[in-house]
Design a protein around this motif. Sequence first.
Motif, PDB file in Angstrom:
ATOM      1  N   GLU A  62     -59.604 -61.257  11.079  1.00  0.00           N
ATOM      2  CA  GLU A  62     -58.534 -60.562  11.792  1.00  0.00           C
ATOM      3  C   GLU A  62     -59.126 -59.567  12.778  1.00  0.00           C
ATOM      4  O   GLU A  62     -60.035 -58.808  12.449  1.00  0.00           O
ATOM      5  N   GLY A  63     -58.633 -59.603  14.005  1.00  0.00           N
ATOM      6  CA  GLY A  63     -59.143 -58.738  15.071  1.00  0.00           C
ATOM      7  C   GLY A  63     -60.119 -59.428  16.010  1.00  0.00           C
ATOM      8  O   GLY A  63     -60.403 -58.921  17.099  1.00  0.00           O
ATOM      9  N   ASP A  64     -60.657 -60.575  15.593  1.00  0.00           N
ATOM     10  CA  ASP A  64     -61.572 -61.331  16.466  1.00  0.00           C
ATOM     11  C   ASP A  64     -60.837 -61.847  17.698  1.00  0.00           C
ATOM     12  O   ASP A  64     -59.696 -62.313  17.608  1.00  0.00           O
ATOM     13  N   LYS A  65     -61.507 -61.770  18.843  1.00  0.00           N
ATOM     14  CA  LYS A  65     -61.045 -62.429  20.057  1.00  0.00           C
ATOM     15  C   LYS A  65     -61.767 -63.775  20.120  1.00  0.00           C
ATOM     16  O   LYS A  65     -62.990 -63.823  20.170  1.00  0.00           O
ATOM     17  N   VAL A  66     -60.980 -64.856  20.102  1.00  0.00           N
ATOM     18  CA  VAL A  66     -61.549 -66.190  19.963  1.00  0.00           C
ATOM     19  C   VAL A  66     -61.385 -66.983  21.255  1.00  0.00           C
ATOM     20  O   VAL A  66     -60.272 -67.111  21.778  1.00  0.00           O
ATOM     21  N   ALA A  67     -62.505 -67.516  21.756  1.00  0.00           N
ATOM     22  CA  ALA A  67     -62.488 -68.358  22.944  1.00  0.00           C
ATOM     23  C   ALA A  67     -62.568 -69.818  22.523  1.00  0.00           C
ATOM     24  O   ALA A  67     -63.509 -70.227  21.839  1.00  0.00           O
ATOM     25  N   LEU A  68     -61.571 -70.598  22.930  1.00  0.00           N
ATOM     26  CA  LEU A  68     -61.590 -72.041  22.721  1.00  0.00           C
ATOM     27  C   LEU A  68     -62.092 -72.703  23.994  1.00  0.00           C
ATOM     28  O   LEU A  68     -61.507 -72.518  25.065  1.00  0.00           O
ATOM     29  N   ILE A  69     -63.166 -73.458  23.898  1.00  0.00           N
ATOM     30  CA  ILE A  69     -63.733 -74.121  25.068  1.00  0.00           C
ATOM     31  C   ILE A  69     -63.267 -75.573  25.069  1.00  0.00           C
ATOM     32  O   ILE A  69     -63.495 -76.304  24.102  1.00  0.00           O
ATOM     33  N   ALA A 106     -64.026 -75.903  30.478  1.00  0.00           N
ATOM     34  CA  ALA A 106     -65.455 -76.030  30.791  1.00  0.00           C
ATOM     35  C   ALA A 106     -65.638 -76.966  31.990  1.00  0.00           C
ATOM     36  O   ALA A 106     -65.984 -78.137  31.841  1.00  0.00           O
ATOM     37  N   THR A 107     -65.432 -76.432  33.169  1.00  0.00           N
ATOM     38  CA  THR A 107     -65.452 -77.254  34.380  1.00  0.00           C
ATOM     39  C   THR A 107     -66.854 -77.575  34.873  1.00  0.00           C
ATOM     40  O   THR A 107     -67.030 -78.499  35.673  1.00  0.00           O
ATOM     41  N   GLY A 108     -67.879 -76.810  34.417  1.00  0.00           N
ATOM     42  CA  GLY A 108     -69.184 -76.973  35.053  1.00  0.00           C
ATOM     43  C   GLY A 108     -69.050 -76.688  36.530  1.00  0.00           C
ATOM     44  O   GLY A 108     -68.491 -75.657  36.921  1.00  0.00           O
ATOM     45  N   THR A 109     -69.518 -77.601  37.375  1.00  0.00           N
ATOM     46  CA  THR A 109     -69.374 -77.419  38.827  1.00  0.00           C
ATOM     47  C   THR A 109     -68.160 -78.151  39.383  1.00  0.00           C
ATOM     48  O   THR A 109     -67.988 -78.244  40.600  1.00  0.00           O
ATOM     49  N   HIS A 110     -67.304 -78.699  38.493  1.00  0.00           N
ATOM     50  CA  HIS A 110     -66.088 -79.362  38.965  1.00  0.00           C
ATOM     51  C   HIS A 110     -65.097 -78.334  39.500  1.00  0.00           C
ATOM     52  O   HIS A 110     -65.218 -77.136  39.242  1.00  0.00           O
ATOM     53  N   ARG A 111     -64.099 -78.825  40.205  1.00  0.00           N
ATOM     54  CA  ARG A 111     -63.065 -77.951  40.746  1.00  0.00           C
ATOM     55  C   ARG A 111     -62.189 -77.402  39.634  1.00  0.00           C
ATOM     56  O   ARG A 111     -62.214 -77.881  38.492  1.00  0.00           O
ATOM     57  N   ASP A 112     -61.360 -76.386  39.986  1.00  0.00           N
ATOM     58  CA  ASP A 112     -60.386 -75.853  39.040  1.00  0.00           C
ATOM     59  C   ASP A 112     -59.328 -76.913  38.714  1.00  0.00           C
ATOM     60  O   ASP A 112     -59.115 -77.873  39.470  1.00  0.00           O
ATOM     61  N   ASP A 134     -60.055 -71.180  34.045  1.00  0.00           N
ATOM     62  CA  ASP A 134     -61.074 -72.137  34.477  1.00  0.00           C
ATOM     63  C   ASP A 134     -62.403 -71.419  34.583  1.00  0.00           C
ATOM     64  O   ASP A 134     -62.475 -70.279  35.078  1.00  0.00           O
ATOM     65  N   HIS A 135     -63.468 -72.069  34.121  1.00  0.00           N
ATOM     66  CA  HIS A 135     -64.809 -71.526  34.336  1.00  0.00           C
ATOM     67  C   HIS A 135     -65.138 -71.566  35.828  1.00  0.00           C
ATOM     68  O   HIS A 135     -64.758 -72.491  36.535  1.00  0.00           O
ATOM     69  N   ASP A 136     -65.874 -70.577  36.288  1.00  0.00           N
ATOM     70  CA  ASP A 136     -66.308 -70.503  37.685  1.00  0.00           C
ATOM     71  C   ASP A 136     -67.837 -70.497  37.714  1.00  0.00           C
ATOM     72  O   ASP A 136     -68.467 -69.482  37.434  1.00  0.00           O
ATOM     73  N   ALA A 137     -68.425 -71.632  38.044  1.00  0.00           N
ATOM     74  CA  ALA A 137     -69.890 -71.740  38.051  1.00  0.00           C
ATOM     75  C   ALA A 137     -70.526 -71.005  39.220  1.00  0.00           C
ATOM     76  O   ALA A 137     -71.717 -70.688  39.179  1.00  0.00           O
ATOM     77  N   TYR A 138     -69.735 -70.731  40.248  1.00  0.00           N
ATOM     78  CA  TYR A 138     -70.294 -70.189  41.491  1.00  0.00           C
ATOM     79  C   TYR A 138     -70.126 -68.675  41.637  1.00  0.00           C
ATOM     80  O   TYR A 138     -70.762 -68.056  42.489  1.00  0.00           O
ATOM     81  N   GLY A 139     -69.285 -68.078  40.812  1.00  0.00           N
ATOM     82  CA  GLY A 139     -69.017 -66.652  40.948  1.00  0.00           C
ATOM     83  C   GLY A 139     -70.101 -65.796  40.308  1.00  0.00           C
ATOM     84  O   GLY A 139     -70.337 -65.886  39.096  1.00  0.00           O
ATOM     85  N   MET A 189     -73.493 -76.162  28.503  1.00  0.00           N
ATOM     86  CA  MET A 189     -74.349 -76.529  29.618  1.00  0.00           C
ATOM     87  C   MET A 189     -74.156 -78.013  29.916  1.00  0.00           C
ATOM     88  O   MET A 189     -74.590 -78.859  29.138  1.00  0.00           O
ATOM     89  N   PRO A 190     -73.371 -78.336  30.950  1.00  0.00           N
ATOM     90  CA  PRO A 190     -72.990 -77.529  32.104  1.00  0.00           C
ATOM     91  C   PRO A 190     -71.638 -76.814  32.023  1.00  0.00           C
ATOM     92  O   PRO A 190     -71.307 -76.043  32.922  1.00  0.00           O
ATOM     93  N   GLY A 191     -70.837 -77.081  30.981  1.00  0.00           N
ATOM     94  CA  GLY A 191     -69.449 -76.638  30.962  1.00  0.00           C
ATOM     95  C   GLY A 191     -69.188 -75.196  31.322  1.00  0.00           C
ATOM     96  O   GLY A 191     -68.317 -74.883  32.132  1.00  0.00           O
ATOM     97  N   LEU A 192     -69.970 -74.261  30.728  1.00  0.00           N
ATOM     98  CA  LEU A 192     -69.754 -72.823  30.943  1.00  0.00           C
ATOM     99  C   LEU A 192     -70.885 -72.174  31.738  1.00  0.00           C
ATOM    100  O   LEU A 192     -70.953 -70.952  31.828  1.00  0.00           O
TER     101      LEU A 192
END
Length: 435
Positions: A62-69, A106-112, A134-139, A189-192
């Motif tokens: 309880e209290g965890d912030k959970v990221a689902l990829i 997990a877009t990797g270098t794909h578009r949003d 969406d993950h942003d590989a370029y930012g 890798m490459p997703g995130l």
Amino acid sequence: MALKRYDLNIGKRMESIELPEEHVVQVIDGGSVSKITDIKQATLEAVRNPIGTQALSKLVHEGDKVALIVSDITRTWSRTKDYLPAVVEELNNSGIPDADIFVIIATGTHRDNDDEEKRLILGDALFARLQVFDHDAYGSEANVFLGTTSRGTPVYIDKRAVEADKVILTGGITTHLFAGFGGGRKSVMPGLAGVETIKHNHLLALTDEVGGGVNQETYLTKIEGNRVSEDMCEVCAFLNPCFLVNSIMDAEGDFVRIVAGHWYDAWYAGTQEVMKLQGVEAKAKADVVIGSSGGYPMDINLYQGMKSYAPAQMAMQPNGIFIALLDCPDIYEPPSFFDCFRFNDELSMEKELRAGFTIPFYIAFYMYCMSKQFTVIMVTRPENFDAVRRTGQIPAATLAEAWTLAQKKLMAQGKAETYTVNIMPHGVNTVPMFK
């Protein structure tokens, strides 16, 4: 000399060939396996009885912030929306409310992905309930530097994932042309990953020296000693996700297994399940391989149909002949793939690939190199002939015509009476395995 007829799919029709039985080593084709009928129950059983770690309910608090990829729109074959609700339900029952769960695609270098695509990935209910990014590989501000792998890959990972208390990977496992297998660590890798991380890792699929072409130690189904895969695992270890849930699908797109647990151990177990599904014990490599991707939609274009080429190469002798049956009504799609066949020699193509590595470019390069190492005859529509020649392959309108061309080559090699043949009716979903 007894002749036997063999039927193979091409597009929405069949092509047939009669061959002397004594020359056919084997029809290399997989068998059927039982399908999962209750996806929710199978998912819950997997997350409650995981591989290599504790049950998911014991890993979150309880209290965890959970990221689902989750995988992006190009991987909807893994059917995330069908098993992810059960994962979220297990999190909810373990004291993690929807407000503390968010999704990173997990877009990797794909578009949003647009909102409609996000609905297709997650399903309407979860899309409405959870925050989705969406993950942003370029930012430069979107990714955090975590260190460097033993192979010199700089590790930049999505900031949201790094700052989460718990990270859960999802996706699907199947074979991969140069990473051995997809799924598992590929969500990171490459997703995130940042674009610098991705480029450095993917270039490991080529030799260190310019002109060496494809690295022969990075290939379909290989994990140990595959430096692309091992580097991906190192990148993933920097993030160290707490859990993984991956699906395994059959050729019809139905669930046959869901694996869950430690991000490496469960994934590795999943790769072994894929080999039980796709792997076929092969007797011997042959002078000729006649292969179909399985027909429509697997051969709707060359980019899809080409997935049958690496398995065929595994079943073929050096300097062998591959007859590929690919209808390809959309042979020029996607342009990001077919436009790569604009070079007149391997070295020019390789240099350009190294300067701007992309997966479609690598696949095109692999095909071009294969056409130089082997004789590749492609049975396809006559209107595709010019396009086929651009790829380095020899076009033929029918399987009979392709076999005539192959016989002439065999005669020139002095194998007119001694040749051997392997036949692969479903090359996209078949992997020859040799003792």
